[in-house]
Design a protein around this motif. Structure first.
Motif, PDB file in Angstrom:
ATOM      1  N   SER A   1       0.827  -1.204   0.000  1.00 41.73           N
ATOM      2  CA  SER A   1       0.000   0.000   0.000  1.00 41.73           C
ATOM      3  C   SER A   1       0.857   1.248   0.000  1.00 41.73           C
TER       4      SER A   1
ATOM      5  N   THR B   1       2.127   1.713  -3.501  1.00 39.94           N
ATOM      6  CA  THR B   1       1.027   2.209  -4.336  1.00 39.94           C
ATOM      7  C   THR B   1       0.813   3.697  -4.110  1.00 39.94           C
ATOM      8  N   ALA B   2       0.855   4.102  -2.838  1.00 43.79           N
ATOM      9  CA  ALA B   2       0.674   5.515  -2.514  1.00 43.79           C
ATOM     10  C   ALA B   2       1.792   6.357  -3.115  1.00 43.79           C
ATOM     11  N   ARG B   3       3.027   5.880  -3.018  1.00 43.76           N
ATOM     12  CA  ARG B   3       4.149   6.630  -3.597  1.00 43.76           C
ATOM     13  C   ARG B   3       3.993   6.779  -5.103  1.00 43.76           C
ATOM     14  N   THR B   4       3.595   5.684  -5.758  1.00 44.01           N
ATOM     15  CA  THR B   4       3.416   5.729  -7.207  1.00 44.01           C
ATOM     16  C   THR B   4       2.332   6.728  -7.591  1.00 44.01           C
ATOM     17  N   ALA B   5       1.229   6.716  -6.852  1.00 40.25           N
ATOM     18  CA  ALA B   5       0.125   7.621  -7.152  1.00 40.25           C
ATOM     19  C   ALA B   5       0.521   9.071  -6.927  1.00 40.25           C
ATOM     20  N   VAL B   6       1.222   9.334  -5.826  1.00 38.34           N
ATOM     21  CA  VAL B   6       1.638  10.702  -5.518  1.00 38.34           C
ATOM     22  C   VAL B   6       2.648  11.207  -6.547  1.00 38.34           C
ATOM     23  N   ASP B   7       3.609  10.366  -6.902  1.00 40.11           N
ATOM     24  CA  ASP B   7       4.609  10.772  -7.897  1.00 40.11           C
ATOM     25  C   ASP B   7       3.968  11.010  -9.260  1.00 40.11           C
ATOM     26  N   ALA B   8       2.983  10.183  -9.609  1.00 45.21           N
ATOM     27  CA  ALA B   8       2.293  10.371 -10.888  1.00 45.21           C
ATOM     28  C   ALA B   8       1.545  11.694 -10.906  1.00 45.21           C
ATOM     29  N   ALA B   9       0.882  12.000  -9.792  1.00 41.42           N
ATOM     30  CA  ALA B   9       0.157  13.271  -9.707  1.00 41.42           C
ATOM     31  C   ALA B   9       1.112  14.449  -9.753  1.00 41.42           C
TER      32      ALA B   9
ATOM     33  N   THR C   1       6.960  16.737  -5.412  1.00 35.24           N
ATOM     34  CA  THR C   1       5.572  16.938  -4.989  1.00 35.24           C
ATOM     35  C   THR C   1       5.368  18.279  -4.302  1.00 35.24           C
TER      36      THR C   1
END
Length: 345
Positions: A60, A63-71, A128
């Motif tokens: 998890s 997943t959170a790191r990937t989502a934050v970096d993508a954003a 970020t």
């Protein structure tokens, strides 16, 4: 909108100097902007349910790191700044990476800000936080260095503190005098900024000019947040989530004394500015830290921004309160740098 400004003990309010005598209590009655209300509501119903369940396990977190970096790819920097990538060599270890935000026109050459990003010590990166760091660089006319410090749970404390200390030493080696360096950070980065400043002030290293904390995560036991939670409507932070993260950060049962900011010796620290949202669960922690600093003799100003959420400064492109908070920060940084210069002269 002006912040409710408090100095010293949490219940002792003073008027903001720009208010020309308007009482601070009257400031607390002002309503937040429409933009602020919309963002707060969107985060409460869109992000809080997701954040409340993190971190459950290493997957998890990834997943959170990937989502934050993508954003973060969609996040630009202030148009009046340029970005330089930095890699600090370290003997027997990987280089410490980071970003240096520099004003495009007439940057101040002999001063800098060391900024430590938030993210609970487990997510986020220099990228970020460009909305804050690049705005800070443009407003202050200063280089802002943001190290890519190591994250938990792979690298529990004190790894982030060691990296922050290396970043400070790098600025000294680059020729920035300590009394021309301001240390800043938000959320967990605010905790790290305070821990770093305390470490510096009780070592042989020269002291920085000042410290700025945005919505600092002060109490990793989360006891103060748990007490406050029923009385506030925090947009996305819950004490339960914070406790789970804290266990990953410490990496052990016994709390490192450097993590316990409210128990630290704050004598001889430089001037401090703390900004916190009036509607966030970490507000009592900021108030308690301001009290501890003031009791130790530090020059500390606490700004409580009515109706604002955790880390609201990151929305400075759309929130009028966030823009004003960044302007307040720029004035504070200029004042402490000027005071140090005048003292040397």
């Amino acid at each position: 909108m002006e912040p409710l400004i408090r100095a010293g003990r949490p219940r002792r309010a003073v008027a903001h100097p720009d208010e020309q005598g308007v009482e601070a209590d009257a400031l607390a009655d002002r309503k937040p902007s429409v933009q602020s209300a919309v963002i707060s509501r969107a985060l409460r119903y869109g992000l809080r349910p997701f954040m409340h369940r993190l971190p459950g396990h290493p997957m998890s977190i990834r997943t959170a790191r990937t989502a934050v970096d993508a954003a973060a790819i969609l996040i630009g920097q202030h148009p009046q700044t340029r970005l330089e990538h930095v890699a600090i060599p370290r003997e027997g270890d990987r280089p410490l990476g980071g970003e240096l935000l520099v004003p495009e026109e007439d940057p101040v050459r002999d001063a800098a800000v060391l900024y430590l990003h938030g993210g609970g010590y487990i997510v986020c990166s220099p990228r970020t936080h460009r909305p804050i760091t690049s705005r800070l660089s443009a407003d202050c006319g200063l280089p802002v260095f943001v190290p890519h410090y190591r994250l938990a749970p792979e690298h529990p404390f004190p790894a982030p503190l060691e990296d922050a200390l290396d970043a400070y030493c790098w600025l000294l080696e680059e020729g920035y005098p300590a009394d021309r360096i301001v240390i800043a950070g938000d959320s967990a980065g605010g905790h790290l900024a305070a821990a770093l400043t305390g470490e510096i002030c009780h070592s042989d290293l020269p002291d920085p000019a000042g410290m700025v904390l945005f919505s600092p995560w002060v109490d990793l036991t989360c006891e103060l947040a748990a007490e406050c939670d029923p009385q506030v409507r925090d947009a996305y932070i819950s004490p339960q989530m914070a406790r789970r993260i804290a266990r990953l950060v410490t990496g052990r049962d016994e709390l490192d004394p450097r993590l316990a900011l409210l128990e630290c010796d704050w004598q001889d620290v430089p001037p401090v500015l703390i900004q916190v949202g009036g509607d966030e669960v970490l507000r009592p922690e900021a108030e308690r830290l301001a009290e501890a600093l003031t009791e130790a003799g530090a020059d500390c100003v606490l700004q409580i921004w009515p109706g604002q959420i955790h880390d609201f400064q990151i929305f400075n492109r759309v929130l009028p309160e966030a823009r004003q908070a960044m302007e307040e920060t720029a004035r504070f940084i200029s004042s402490v740098l000027d005071a140090r210069r005048d003292a040397v002269a």
